[in-house]
Write an enzyme that holds these catalytic residues in place. Structure first.
Site, PDB file in Angstrom:
ATOM      1  N   SER A 254       0.856  -1.193   0.000  1.00 57.15           N
ATOM      2  CA  SER A 254       0.000   0.000   0.000  1.00 57.15           C
ATOM      3  C   SER A 254       0.884   1.230   0.000  1.00 57.15           C
ATOM      4  O   SER A 254       2.018   1.185   0.496  1.00 57.15           O
ATOM      5  CB  SER A 254      -0.875   0.035   1.250  1.00 57.15           C
ATOM      6  OG  SER A 254      -0.090   0.354   2.381  1.00 57.15           O
ATOM      7  N   ASP A 255       0.410   2.337  -0.583  1.00 57.98           N
ATOM      8  CA  ASP A 255       1.118   3.578  -0.329  1.00 57.98           C
ATOM      9  C   ASP A 255       0.894   3.898   1.145  1.00 57.98           C
ATOM     10  O   ASP A 255      -0.041   3.386   1.772  1.00 57.98           O
ATOM     11  CB  ASP A 255       0.626   4.717  -1.237  1.00 57.98           C
ATOM     12  CG  ASP A 255       1.630   5.868  -1.268  1.00 57.98           C
ATOM     13  OD1 ASP A 255       2.560   5.873  -0.430  1.00 57.98           O
ATOM     14  OD2 ASP A 255       1.493   6.766  -2.115  1.00 57.98           O
ATOM     15  N   TRP A 256       1.753   4.756   1.672  1.00 62.37           N
ATOM     16  CA  TRP A 256       1.756   4.983   3.127  1.00 62.37           C
ATOM     17  C   TRP A 256       0.467   5.695   3.556  1.00 62.37           C
ATOM     18  O   TRP A 256       0.278   6.878   3.323  1.00 62.37           O
ATOM     19  CB  TRP A 256       2.999   5.771   3.521  1.00 62.37           C
ATOM     20  CG  TRP A 256       4.166   4.879   3.860  1.00 62.37           C
ATOM     21  CD1 TRP A 256       4.896   4.934   5.003  1.00 62.37           C
ATOM     22  CD2 TRP A 256       4.732   3.804   3.088  1.00 62.37           C
ATOM     23  NE1 TRP A 256       5.866   3.946   5.001  1.00 62.37           N
ATOM     24  CE2 TRP A 256       5.795   3.241   3.842  1.00 62.37           C
ATOM     25  CE3 TRP A 256       4.449   3.224   1.850  1.00 62.37           C
ATOM     26  CZ2 TRP A 256       6.565   2.161   3.398  1.00 62.37           C
ATOM     27  CZ3 TRP A 256       5.212   2.151   1.395  1.00 62.37           C
ATOM     28  CH2 TRP A 256       6.249   1.635   2.175  1.00 62.37           C
ATOM     29  N   GLY A 257      -0.430   4.946   4.160  1.00 57.73           N
ATOM     30  CA  GLY A 257      -1.716   5.524   4.540  1.00 57.73           C
ATOM     31  C   GLY A 257      -2.753   5.361   3.446  1.00 57.73           C
ATOM     32  O   GLY A 257      -3.792   6.003   3.485  1.00 57.73           O
ATOM     33  N   GLY A 258      -2.495   4.477   2.501  1.00 56.58           N
ATOM     34  CA  GLY A 258      -3.420   4.312   1.376  1.00 56.58           C
ATOM     35  C   GLY A 258      -4.424   3.182   1.576  1.00 56.58           C
ATOM     36  O   GLY A 258      -5.258   2.933   0.706  1.00 56.58           O
TER      37      GLY A 258
END
Ligand code: BGC
Length: 722
Positions: A254-258
């Site tokens: 995942s993108d960071w916080g995605g």
């Protein structure tokens, strides 16, 4: 026969030495059967900002990620974005990916990938968070500087060797941000509405090349949404296309916080969750990671029978596969960090990517200069810092001013700042070495630069953007197509002095230049990293003959481009929901596909870039599907030309762009030397994506192949039939 036997022996030996895929799969199978449910769950989410756990009792190491994509990011604290203030983590800063793409030389990509891969390895990283290949859709995109331009073919050809170069060092790439992440504004709430043809023709090909040709071992989902699902857990994109159509066997990170939802994360293709709740802190540093969507909620869901274990086993299998390809790879080396070879690579890549946009009267290269006046904050400002997650703690960064001083030791080099961004002297915990405090008014700075220009042989301005907020930076787009900080007034005033004036634009985006006709020489200087100064001095002095070509178009004005209304960008808020709908109504007409087809003349076209020599093209000839064209260096210095092949399909059942890039080759030629360049034209180069039939189609009939030096400088065209 003897040769054959030696070859056979060699192949057998090589096969015996390297663990083969079936062996790895067998080992993964064995490990999977020994893992507890809790251990499997732990492997699917972060344990710190940039790491996720292994299984110590089975000898499986942790996974460590690093940004990416222009150098190895400084270490941060376990739970925070703040720098850990290590003293041994200052890296080599490589040129931004826009510059790499501008080299139009896949060999530079390989060199880049291998060098940065070695740095990642030395720093004991498993995954390098890059490269980024989102398509440059419009010049406000805050992260365009981290990507490879507006053309899917160019980005595809350039990304493959980068991926292979990094992974040849047993470090995984993480190709990002998959996909349709074309601007930064509202990046967590934008829902992209795009038709299938446009998706397949424009926004997917570079990712597909990275995965199916490059063999990327991990892919990062994007923050935004498509079909109302966040792209970090998006069924059509991750399950149907990436893991289905493309057969991707690696890890979706995942993108960071995605990551936003356990159900979707379980079922829709996410394998490894990072960065949830932005600062990594939720209920407190001791148990936060356990609250991730793929942590306790997933475990509870399995225990209660809400979820089966099939998805979990698939995620873990992929994570283990990545471990065998990286941390557990046989004979994994140690890499190297900030060495002369990496500096040389950075300088070489920069030298091949710098683009000479304009050179009236042969003002460049600089000759017989007694006094050079250097103007502009970007001649001294540290540009390896800023811009968001790609910000670097570089071991060193040689500024353009210092680069010119070192190169032109016999000349007097004066400096005037000319404009001020009012920039802080510290970014991301790293202090800029040059004191940027300024007390003069903007008018006074311009007046001082003009006064200093009076007795200079050359005036070289380093301006552009600078990775401050909204000036080529993550998390926010640009708000204006113009140059910031009063640079237009500065350029007008300097142009009026009549000196030999050169403007070096530092940016990863197109900018307007209302004074373009008054300035004889313009250079696109990108963000060049540690070796910025020497690389720019190489080109300005003529030690290196420029050979870069633009990977995206510079329109005169923003409104000339394909994206010009609110529904296209920044989108329309959806009533009662936290979603902004963006409509990609320009379809496949992105970049030069738009300007060419709609006959809008750009300031500098896609593929444009001059040289200190000249190239003459012969007539293009086609035999079957092989096109050949002779190119001769007709000047008196050695140089390189990027021969570009475009294809037109004048009659087709769907509207097609006037022409599309389908091949390119960079040829190095001595003065007077001539080489024949050949291209094979596969069916693929003639096809469009038929959305109804869900397949690529090449319709029989007439096609035209164009070869040239830029998309607006076609030297020879030839018709052929399918
Ligand atoms: C960025 C990614 C980056 C990640 C980790 C995110 O905000 O979008 O590109 O790799 O942070 O720093």
């Amino acid at each position: 026969m003897k040769k054959y036997l030696i070859l056979l022996a060699f192949i057998t030996l090589a096969a015996a030495c390297s663990p083969k895929a079936p062996d790895i799969e067998r080992q993964i199978y064995g490990i999977l059967s020994q893992l507890t449910l809790e251990e499997k769950i732990a492997m699917t989410h972060a344990q710190s900002k940039f790491s996720s756990p292994g299984v110590p009792r089975l000898g499986i190491p942790e996974i460590w990620c690093t940004d990416g994509p222009h150098g190895i990011r400084a270490e941060v604290l376990w739970d925070k974005w703040s720098q850990a203030r290590w003293t041994n983590d200052s890296c080599t800063a490589y040129p931004a990916l826009t510059c790499l793409a501008a080299s139009w030389n896949p060999e530079m990509s390989r060199l880049y990938g291998e060098s940065i891969g070695e740095e990642a390895l030395y720093r004991k990283k498993t995954i390098l968070l890059g490269p980024g290949v989102n398509i440059y859709r419009h010049p406000f995109g805050g992260r365009n500087f981290e990507y490879m331009g507006e053309d899917p073919y160019l980005a595809g050809r350039m990304v493959v060797p980068y991926v292979q170069g990094v992974q040849s060092k047993d470090v995984a790439v993480c190709v990002k941000h998959f996909c349709l992440n074309n601007d930064e504004i509202n990046r967590h709430t934008v829902n992209v509405n795009v038709d299938d043809r446009t998706l397949y023709e424009i926004y997917l090909p570079a990712f597909k090349a990275a995965v199916t040709e490059g063999g990327a071992w991990s892919v990062m989902g994007a923050y935004n949404l498509y079909k109302d699902e966040h792209l970090c857990h998006n069924r059509p994109i991750l399950m149907d296309i990436l893991k289905g159509e493309w057969g991707f066997d690696g890890v979706v990170v995942s993108d960071w916080g995605g990551c936003h939802d356990t159900d979707q994360a379980v079922h829709n293709g996410l394998d490894l969750e990072y960065g949830t709740w932005t600062d990594g802190l939720f209920t407190g540093p001791s148990n936060v990671y356990n609250q991730y969507h793929l942590a306790q909620p997933y475990l509870d869901g399995i225990k209660s029978g809400k979820y089966g274990t099939g998805e979990l086993d698939d995620k873990v299998r992929r994570i283990l596969r990545l471990q065998f390809r990286t941390n557990l790879a046989e004979g994994r080396g140690h890499g190297r960090f900030v060495c002369p070879e990496h500096s040389a690579a950075a300088r070489r890549i920069a030298g091949e990517g710098i683009v000479l946009l304009k050179n009236d009267g042969g003002v460049l290269p600089v000759r017989d200069a007694k006094k050079i006046l250097v103007v502009g904050e970007n001649a001294v400002k540290m540009l390896t810092i800023g811009g968001g997650s790609s910000s670097l703690k570089a071991k060193y960064e040689i500024s353009p001013l210092d680069g010119l001083k070192a190169r032109f030791q016999d000349a007097e080099i004066a400096f005037e700042r000319g404009y001020s961004s009012g920039a802080a002297r510290e970014q991301d915990g790293i202090s800029a070495k040059f004191d940027l405090t300024e007390s003069r008014s903007p008018e006074q700075m311009v007046a001082d630069a003009v006064a200093a220009a009076k007795d200079a042989d050359y005036v070289i301005v380093f301006g552009g953007l600078n990775k401050n907020g909204h000036q080529d930076s993550e998390g926010g787009d640009r708000e204006d197509y113009g140059l910031p900080y009063g640079q237009d007034a500065l350029m007008e005033a300097l142009a009026a002095t009549g000196r030999k004036l050169v403007f070096v634009n530092i940016s990863g985006n197109a900018v307007s230049m209302p004074w373009v006709d008054k300035v004889p020489a313009i250079v696109q200087g990108w963000y060049l990293g540690s070796e910025a100064g020497p690389a720019l001095a190489d080109v300005l002095s003529g030690d290196v003959n420029p050979s870069g070509k633009l990977p995206f178009t510079f329109p005169y004005e923003f409104k000339d481009g394909p994206v010009f209304n609110e529904e296209q960008y920044p989108g329309i808020p959806r009533e009662g929901e936290d979603i902004i709908d963006e409509y990609y109504t320009e379809g496949v007409f992105v970049g030069y596909r738009w300007y060419d087809t709609r006959e809008v003349k750009p300031m500098f076209a896609f593929g444009h870039g001059l040289s200190y020599t000249t190239f003459e093209y012969g007539e293009a000839k086609i035999k079957g599907r092989k096109l050949s064209v002779a190119v001769k260096n007709t000047g008196d210095v050695a140089g390189a030309e990027v021969v570009q092949l475009y294809i037109s399909d004048p009659e087709c059942s769907v509207e097609r762009p006037a022409k599309e890039l389908k091949g390119f080759k960079k040829v190095f030629l001595q003065p007077g030397e001539r080489k024949t360049v050949t291209f094979d034209i596969p069916d693929e180069a003639l096809s469009f994506f038929d959305a109804d039939a869900h397949k690529w189609v090449a319709e029989p009939g007439e096609f035209i192949a164009h070869v040239g030096s830029a998309s607006d400088d076609i030297r020879s065209s030839v018709n052929f039939k399918l």
